[in-house]
Design a protein around this motif. Structure first.
Motif, short mmCIF file in Angstrom:
data_model
loop_
_atom_site.label_atom_id
_atom_site.label_comp_id
_atom_site.label_asym_id
_atom_site.label_seq_id
_atom_site.Cartn_x
_atom_site.Cartn_y
_atom_site.Cartn_z
N ASP A 47 40.51 -9.08 -6.05
CA ASP A 47 41.23 -8.25 -7.01
C ASP A 47 40.87 -6.78 -6.86
O ASP A 47 41.75 -5.91 -6.91
CB ASP A 47 40.93 -8.71 -8.44
N THR A 50 42.54 -5.39 -3.58
CA THR A 50 44.00 -5.33 -3.57
C THR A 50 44.55 -4.38 -4.64
O THR A 50 45.63 -3.82 -4.48
CB THR A 50 44.63 -6.73 -3.75
N LYS A 51 43.79 -4.17 -5.73
CA LYS A 51 44.27 -3.31 -6.81
C LYS A 51 43.75 -1.88 -6.73
O LYS A 51 44.18 -1.01 -7.49
CB LYS A 51 43.90 -3.93 -8.16
N PRO A 53 44.32 0.61 -4.62
CA PRO A 53 45.33 1.66 -4.45
C PRO A 53 46.08 1.98 -5.75
O PRO A 53 46.38 3.14 -6.03
CB PRO A 53 46.28 1.08 -3.40
N GLU A 54 46.36 0.97 -6.56
CA GLU A 54 47.05 1.18 -7.84
C GLU A 54 46.23 2.05 -8.78
O GLU A 54 46.79 2.76 -9.62
CB GLU A 54 47.31 -0.17 -8.53
N LYS A 55 44.90 1.99 -8.64
CA LYS A 55 44.01 2.77 -9.50
C LYS A 55 43.79 4.18 -8.96
O LYS A 55 43.06 4.95 -9.56
CB LYS A 55 42.66 2.06 -9.63
N GLY A 56 44.39 4.52 -7.82
CA GLY A 56 44.26 5.85 -7.25
C GLY A 56 43.12 5.98 -6.25
O GLY A 56 42.86 7.07 -5.74
N LYS A 58 41.32 6.02 -2.83
CA LYS A 58 41.79 6.34 -1.48
C LYS A 58 40.85 5.83 -0.40
O LYS A 58 41.26 5.66 0.75
CB LYS A 58 41.94 7.86 -1.32
N THR A 78 42.90 -4.98 2.26
CA THR A 78 43.41 -3.68 1.80
C THR A 78 43.79 -2.82 3.01
O THR A 78 43.27 -3.01 4.10
CB THR A 78 42.37 -2.93 0.93
#
Length: 173
Positions: A47, A50-51, A53-56, A58, A78
C-alpha cells in the motif's frame, strides 16, 4: 505534502535512517518517515509503495538490514525512484543487506548506497528532485561547494601545521 518517503524495516534502523532525514531538512525538502516491513507487514509495504505517488511523494528512501528486501520489493511495485540503504546488521556487518539491495533483477532498479549510507541517500534524493526544481538544485550545489571548501581549508591547515600539530588542534576544536 512530503516529497520524499523514508521507510525502514524496523525501528532499530532509525539511528541510521535519521541521517537521510537530517540531509533533507538541510535542503528544506519535506519528507515523511515511518516503519514498513516487507516481511512482517507486506500489505502495508504494498500500500505504501503503490499509494506514494498519490500523496505527492517523488522519491522513496528505503533502509533495511539483514535480508533487506524492503527496497527491492518497494521498487517492484512503484514507478518512483527508490534509493536503498543497507543497514549494518550484527551478523554479517551489513554485507548481507548490501547484497540483497544491490543485486536486483533487470527491470527493478534500486539506487543502492553504502552500508549505513543514509546521509548520501538524502543527498541523492535532493539531486533527483533538483533535476526538476532549480531551488533544490542550487541548495545541492551550495552544499557541494561548502564541503569542497572545508576539505581545502583542512588541507591548507595540515600543510601549514604538519600532521602532529594538525591532529592536536583537531582534538581541541
Amino acid at each position: 505534502m512530503a516529497k520524499v518517503g523514508i521507510i525502514m524495516g524496523s525501528d532499530s534502523d532509525l539511528p541510521v535512517m535519521q541521517e537521510a532525514a537530517r540531509m533533507l531538512e538541510h535542503f528544506g525538502i519535506s519528507y515523511e518517515l515511518t516503519i514498513v516491513s516487507a516481511h512482517r507487514t507486506p500489505q502495508r509495504m504494498f500500500d505504501y509503495a503503490t499509494k506514494a505517488p498519490e500523496k505527492g511523494i517523488k522519491v522513496i528512501i528505503a533502509g533495511a538490514g539483514g535480508a533487506a528486501h524492503l527496497p527491492g520489493m518497494v521498487a517492484s511495485v512503484t514507478h518512483l525512484p527508490v534509493i536503498g540503504v543497507p543497514v549494518k546488521s550484527s551478523n554479517l556487518s551489513g554485507i548481507d543487506s548490501l547484497y540483497s539491495i544491490v543485486q536486483m533483477p533487470p527491470g527493478v532498479p534500486v539506487a543502492t548506497m553504502a552500508i549505513n549510507g543514509a546521509r548520501n541517500a538524502g543527498i541523492m534524493a535532493a539531486q533527483i528532485l533538483g533535476a526538476q526544481d532549480e531551488n533544490i538544485a542550487q541548495k545541492v550545489m551550495n552544499y557541494k561547494k561548502r564541503i569542497n571548501e572545508e576539505v581545502l581549508d583542512k588541507a591548507t591547515r595540515l600543510e601549514k601545521l604538519g600532521h602532529e600539530d594538525f591532529l592536536n588542534k583537531q582534538e581541541n576544536i
